[in-house]
Design a protein around this motif. Structure first.
Motif, short mmCIF file in Angstrom:
data_model
loop_
_atom_site.label_atom_id
_atom_site.label_comp_id
_atom_site.label_asym_id
_atom_site.label_seq_id
_atom_site.Cartn_x
_atom_site.Cartn_y
_atom_site.Cartn_z
N ILE A 79 0.88 -1.17 0.00
CA ILE A 79 0.00 0.00 0.00
C ILE A 79 0.91 1.22 0.00
CG2 ILE A 79 -0.22 0.00 2.53
CD1 ILE A 79 -3.08 1.11 2.13
N ALA A 80 0.56 2.21 -0.78
CA ALA A 80 1.39 3.42 -0.81
C ALA A 80 0.54 4.62 -1.21
CB ALA A 80 2.53 3.26 -1.83
N VAL A 81 0.92 5.74 -0.66
CA VAL A 81 0.32 7.02 -1.04
C VAL A 81 1.47 7.95 -1.39
CG1 VAL A 81 -1.02 9.01 -0.22
CG2 VAL A 81 -1.71 6.69 0.42
N ILE A 90 -5.96 9.23 2.84
CA ILE A 90 -6.11 8.39 1.63
C ILE A 90 -5.70 6.93 1.92
CG2 ILE A 90 -5.34 8.05 -0.76
CD1 ILE A 90 -4.95 11.12 -0.90
N GLY A 91 -4.59 6.76 2.66
CA GLY A 91 -4.15 5.40 3.01
C GLY A 91 -5.23 4.67 3.79
N SER A 92 -5.86 5.35 4.76
CA SER A 92 -6.91 4.70 5.57
C SER A 92 -8.08 4.28 4.68
CB SER A 92 -7.48 5.65 6.62
OG SER A 92 -6.48 6.38 7.21
N GLU A 93 -8.43 5.17 3.74
CA GLU A 93 -9.57 4.89 2.86
C GLU A 93 -9.27 3.68 1.96
OE1 GLU A 93 -12.25 6.71 3.56
OE2 GLU A 93 -13.24 5.28 2.21
N VAL A 122 -1.48 -0.04 13.34
CA VAL A 122 -2.03 -0.11 14.70
C VAL A 122 -3.25 0.79 14.79
CG1 VAL A 122 -1.59 0.42 17.14
CG2 VAL A 122 0.14 -0.82 15.80
N LYS A 123 -3.14 2.00 14.22
CA LYS A 123 -4.28 2.92 14.20
C LYS A 123 -5.46 2.34 13.45
CE LYS A 123 -2.31 7.36 15.10
NZ LYS A 123 -1.59 8.51 14.62
N MET A 124 -5.17 1.49 12.47
CA MET A 124 -6.24 0.90 11.66
C MET A 124 -6.74 -0.42 12.25
SD MET A 124 -6.74 3.08 9.26
CE MET A 124 -7.78 2.18 8.15
C1 LIG Z 1 1.66 4.23 5.15
C2 LIG Z 1 0.84 5.07 4.17
C3 LIG Z 1 0.26 4.19 3.09
C4 LIG Z 1 -0.28 5.77 4.95
O1 LIG Z 1 -1.04 6.53 4.03
P1 LIG Z 1 -1.60 7.97 4.45
O2 LIG Z 1 -2.55 8.39 3.40
O3 LIG Z 1 -0.46 8.87 4.72
O4 LIG Z 1 -2.35 7.60 5.80
P2 LIG Z 1 -3.56 8.36 6.51
O5 LIG Z 1 -3.50 9.82 6.17
O6 LIG Z 1 -4.82 7.65 6.18
O7 LIG Z 1 -3.18 8.17 8.04
C5 LIG Z 1 -3.91 7.39 8.96
C6 LIG Z 1 -3.25 7.49 10.30
O8 LIG Z 1 -2.01 6.79 10.32
C7 LIG Z 1 -0.95 7.68 10.65
N1 LIG Z 1 0.17 7.35 9.76
C8 LIG Z 1 0.17 7.46 8.43
N2 LIG Z 1 1.34 7.05 7.93
C9 LIG Z 1 2.08 6.66 8.97
C10 LIG Z 1 3.39 6.12 9.06
N3 LIG Z 1 4.19 5.93 8.01
N4 LIG Z 1 3.85 5.82 10.31
C11 LIG Z 1 3.06 6.05 11.38
N5 LIG Z 1 1.82 6.55 11.34
C12 LIG Z 1 1.33 6.85 10.15
C13 LIG Z 1 -1.46 9.07 10.40
O9 LIG Z 1 -0.87 9.98 11.27
C14 LIG Z 1 -2.92 8.94 10.65
O10 LIG Z 1 -3.21 9.07 12.01
P3 LIG Z 1 -4.22 10.22 12.51
O11 LIG Z 1 -5.51 9.92 11.82
O12 LIG Z 1 -4.24 10.05 13.97
O13 LIG Z 1 -3.59 11.50 12.05
C15 LIG Z 1 1.73 6.19 3.53
O14 LIG Z 1 2.28 6.98 4.55
C16 LIG Z 1 2.84 5.68 2.66
O15 LIG Z 1 2.65 5.47 1.46
N6 LIG Z 1 4.04 5.48 3.23
C17 LIG Z 1 5.18 5.03 2.45
C18 LIG Z 1 5.01 3.63 1.95
C19 LIG Z 1 4.79 2.66 3.09
O16 LIG Z 1 5.48 2.70 4.10
N7 LIG Z 1 3.81 1.78 2.88
C20 LIG Z 1 3.48 0.74 3.81
C21 LIG Z 1 4.47 -0.34 3.65
S1 LIG Z 1 3.78 -1.88 3.88
#
Ligand SMILES: CC(C)(COP(=O)(O)OP(=O)(O)OC[C@H]1O[C@@H](n2cnc3c(N)ncnc32)[C@H](O)[C@@H]1OP(=O)(O)O)[C@@H](O)C(=O)NCCC(=O)NCCS
Length: 294
Positions: A79-81, A90-93, A122-124
């Motif tokens: 998963i990536a944003v 967006i990641g949560s959605e 963990v948040k999810m």
């Molecule tokens: C991990 C990822 C997909 C999350 O997507 P996002 O759109 O940024 O996530 P959201 O905005 O929906 O965040 C949801 C919650 O998780 C938290 N969160 C998001 N990314 C996080 C991360 N990398 N580490 C810790 N917490 C994170 C946010 O703070 C948010 O918490 P809140 O609602 O209390 O503010 C994105 O950060 C990403 O692409 N990261 C790089 C690639 C990666 O690490 N992918 C997962 C590997 S398996």
């Protein structure tokens, strides 16, 4: 971002360039490489079309979730944003929609491995069910000689591995690979670190039991010394970590070798389970054989 600007839809093969571009900008691990994410996406989209989804902002892909089905659970492979759109929900959605699709296939669990986003999961609602630690060993001062019985060409390796294992190492084959092994013990394949020739990272290992693992690693150390490399990194299951620390392995300080956390979530059976598509059903058996991708 306003919610109405975001569209989430099932991906098609023509979305591959966008997937590669989002992956290249957001992943730190191997999945940022086109040769890893590309074949992985094509494989998943061919076998489990309904589990590949993308988020689009005004027609531009800003995120994706890619996964597969095993017999009793769904696996989120990646998963990536894209960085400019992170922390906007967006990641949560994407994850919620992915889980809904797993529920619709009749499964109530999702599994995944992650090096960097532990807190996001963990948040999810996910819990950590296992850890694979990355440790490093400095080979200076260890004078165990290399045993030629452990010499291995890439052809020997090809003979020893199953097709799905070969698929997973294809992208690492190069002239700078170090393969060490013996048919009755197993094999490890390490590659020279891209930024530091002093370091080699184990990228694939196959063995039965802890003793075989450490035997292979001691031979890899000897081989590394012959090549002039002096740091090796390797992944260890929690049960092996104590022994590894006693044998001189220590916490990895390499910026390229990370501990992976295995996460799991039990889904509420909110949705009436419906039959899988014929395409998905036909591919469950092959998915069972694949290891989790971190
Ligand atoms: C991990 C990822 C997909 C999350 O997507 P996002 O759109 O940024 O996530 P959201 O905005 O929906 O965040 C949801 C919650 O998780 C938290 N969160 C998001 N990314 C996080 C991360 N990398 N580490 C810790 N917490 C994170 C946010 O703070 C948010 O918490 P809140 O609602 O209390 O503010 C994105 O950060 C990403 O692409 N990261 C790089 C690639 C990666 O690490 N992918 C997962 C590997 S398996």
């Amino acid at each position: 971002m306003r919610r109405h600007e975001l569209m989430i839809r099932q991906l098609k093969a023509k979305d591959l360039p966008s997937v590669l571009s989002v992956a290249a900008s957001s992943f730190k691990e191997e999945a940022r490489r086109p040769e890893v994410i590309g074949p992985g996406f094509i494989d998943d989209i061919t076998r489990f079309p309904s589990l590949q989804i993308g988020a689009f902002d005004g027609g531009l892909m800003v995120g994706f979730a890619i996964g597969e089905l095993a017999e009793d659970w769904g696996v989120l492979d990646w998963i990536a944003v894209t960085p400019s759109h992170q922390r906007m929900g967006i990641g949560s959605e994407l994850l919620k929609q992915f889980e809904r699709r797993i529920s619709l296939s009749g499964r109530q669990r999702v599994r995944l491995g992650t090096p960097f986003a532990l807190d996001f999961y963990v948040k999810m609602g996910y819990t950590c069910v296992g850890t694979q630690r990355v440790l490093q060993k400095t080979v200076v001062g260890n004078d165990e000689p290399f045993d030629n019985a452990f010499s291995m060409t890439l052809n020997d390796l090809v003979d020893m591995l199953e097709d799905f294992e070969l698929d997973s190492i294809k992208c690492f084959f190069s002239s700078s690979c170090v393969a060490v092994g013996r048919r009755d013990v197993g094999a490890v394949l390490a590659t020279e670190n891209r930024w530091s020739k002093d370091e080699i990272d184990v990228v694939f290992s196959k063995y039965e039991g802890v003793e075989s693992h450490f035997l292979l690693l001691s031979q890899l150390e000897a081989k590394a010394r012959q090549r002039g490399a002096y740091v090796i990194t390797e992944k260890f299951d929690e049960a092996e970590v104590g022994l590894a620390l006693k044998k001189g392995w220590e916490e990895s300080r390499s910026p390229l070798a990370w501990t992976t956390y295995y996460m799991e979530k039990r889904l509420r059976a909110r949705f009436r389970a419906i039959a899988m598509t014929a395409e998905d059903a036909a591919n469950v058996d092959s998915a069972k054989k694949k290891p989790l991708k971190p």
